[in-house]
Design a protein around this motif. Structure first.
Motif, PDB file in Angstrom:
ATOM      1  N   GLY A  68       0.821  -1.196   0.000  1.00  0.00           N
ATOM      2  CA  GLY A  68       0.000   0.000   0.000  1.00  0.00           C
ATOM      3  C   GLY A  68       0.859   1.251   0.000  1.00  0.00           C
ATOM      4  N   THR A  69       0.278   2.350  -0.473  1.00  0.00           N
ATOM      5  CA  THR A  69       0.965   3.640  -0.496  1.00  0.00           C
ATOM      6  C   THR A  69      -0.040   4.772  -0.357  1.00  0.00           C
ATOM      7  N   ALA A  70       0.460   5.919   0.014  1.00  0.00           N
ATOM      8  CA  ALA A  70      -0.301   7.171  -0.018  1.00  0.00           C
ATOM      9  C   ALA A  70       0.710   8.303   0.028  1.00  0.00           C
ATOM     10  N   ALA A  71       0.361   9.420  -0.592  1.00  0.00           N
ATOM     11  CA  ALA A  71       1.293  10.538  -0.676  1.00  0.00           C
ATOM     12  C   ALA A  71       0.596  11.869  -0.454  1.00  0.00           C
ATOM     13  N   VAL A  72       1.392  12.847  -0.025  1.00  0.00           N
ATOM     14  CA  VAL A  72       0.937  14.223   0.155  1.00  0.00           C
ATOM     15  C   VAL A  72       1.966  15.140  -0.484  1.00  0.00           C
ATOM     16  N   ASP A 100      -3.103  -3.028  -2.184  1.00  0.00           N
ATOM     17  CA  ASP A 100      -3.149  -4.268  -2.957  1.00  0.00           C
ATOM     18  C   ASP A 100      -4.551  -4.853  -2.866  1.00  0.00           C
ATOM     19  N   LYS A 101      -5.114  -5.255  -4.005  1.00  0.00           N
ATOM     20  CA  LYS A 101      -6.514  -5.703  -4.035  1.00  0.00           C
ATOM     21  C   LYS A 101      -6.785  -6.894  -3.129  1.00  0.00           C
ATOM     22  N   ARG A 102      -5.773  -7.680  -2.803  1.00  0.00           N
ATOM     23  CA  ARG A 102      -5.967  -8.822  -1.901  1.00  0.00           C
ATOM     24  C   ARG A 102      -6.196  -8.385  -0.462  1.00  0.00           C
ATOM     25  N   LEU A 103      -5.854  -7.131  -0.161  1.00  0.00           N
ATOM     26  CA  LEU A 103      -5.897  -6.670   1.228  1.00  0.00           C
ATOM     27  C   LEU A 103      -6.818  -5.471   1.457  1.00  0.00           C
ATOM     28  N   ARG A 104      -7.661  -5.170   0.486  1.00  0.00           N
ATOM     29  CA  ARG A 104      -8.582  -4.048   0.648  1.00  0.00           C
ATOM     30  C   ARG A 104      -9.684  -4.388   1.647  1.00  0.00           C
ATOM     31  N   ARG A 105     -10.274  -3.328   2.179  1.00  0.00           N
ATOM     32  CA  ARG A 105     -11.396  -3.422   3.131  1.00  0.00           C
ATOM     33  C   ARG A 105     -10.984  -4.052   4.461  1.00  0.00           C
ATOM     34  N   ARG A 106      -9.754  -3.764   4.869  1.00  0.00           N
ATOM     35  CA  ARG A 106      -9.250  -4.256   6.154  1.00  0.00           C
ATOM     36  C   ARG A 106      -8.780  -3.126   7.063  1.00  0.00           C
TER      37      ARG A 106
END
Length: 168
Positions: A68-72, A100-106
């Motif tokens: 996963g990632t996120a940026a500002v 990663d689609k395998r780990l979404r909604r967690r």
């Protein structure tokens, strides 16, 4: 979530983060007529790590895999439709938030948003801006649940929705 580590990416993480992002972009923007500009991906250090008011986080497994990632970064009035809508220096642009689609909604994305929000407040930003696409799985709904409000809904083939969250 318990074994995952969310932290600011370092210079030695750049290759792995770029590879993760390119896989995400290829998967998510593979629709006909869709493309994702990648200048910031190839210039991660310059865009997100070097400026003091910018940052990028990675989510890492115990084995060191980026999931996963996120940026500002500081919003720079780059979007023609929004010219003059946001004050320079007080608006943060949120981007490259992918799980990663395998780990979404967690809850991983929500944890990233907490890190982003804390950082934006520390840096003196008043507004967090982002744009998403309605076709992205969970993207628009996720951001709404995080308290972001629609400012402009472009619709069209790219299904772009511009959103913001006030920090005051």
């Amino acid at each position: 979530m318990q074994d995952l580590v969310i932290r600011t990416i370092k210079a030695e993480d750049v290759d792995a983060v770029q590879n993760f992002l390119m896989r995400q972009l290829k998967d998510l923007f593979a629709h006909e007529g869709q493309s994702a500009i990648t200048d910031d991906v190839w210039g991660l250090k310059k865009t997100y790590l070097e400026p003091p008011n910018c940052n990028m986080w990675g989510v890492f497994t115990p084995a060191g895999e980026v999931i996963g990632t996120a940026a500002v970064c500081a919003y720079n009035d780059r979007i023609a439709l929004l010219k003059g809508c946001y004050a320079a220096g007080t608006t943060a642009e949120i981007g490259r938030c992918y799980i990663d689609k395998r780990l979404r909604r967690r809850g991983i994305g929500s944890e990233l948003v907490k890190k982003i929000t804390e950082f934006c407040i520390e840096q003196g930003y008043f507004v967090m801006y982002l744009h998403t696409h309605r076709f992205l799985p969970g993207g628009f709904n996720f951001w709404e649940k995080q308290g972001f409000k629609i400012t402009v809904d472009e619709a069209g083939i790219a299904e772009i929705v511009h959103m913001e969250k006030l920090l005051l």
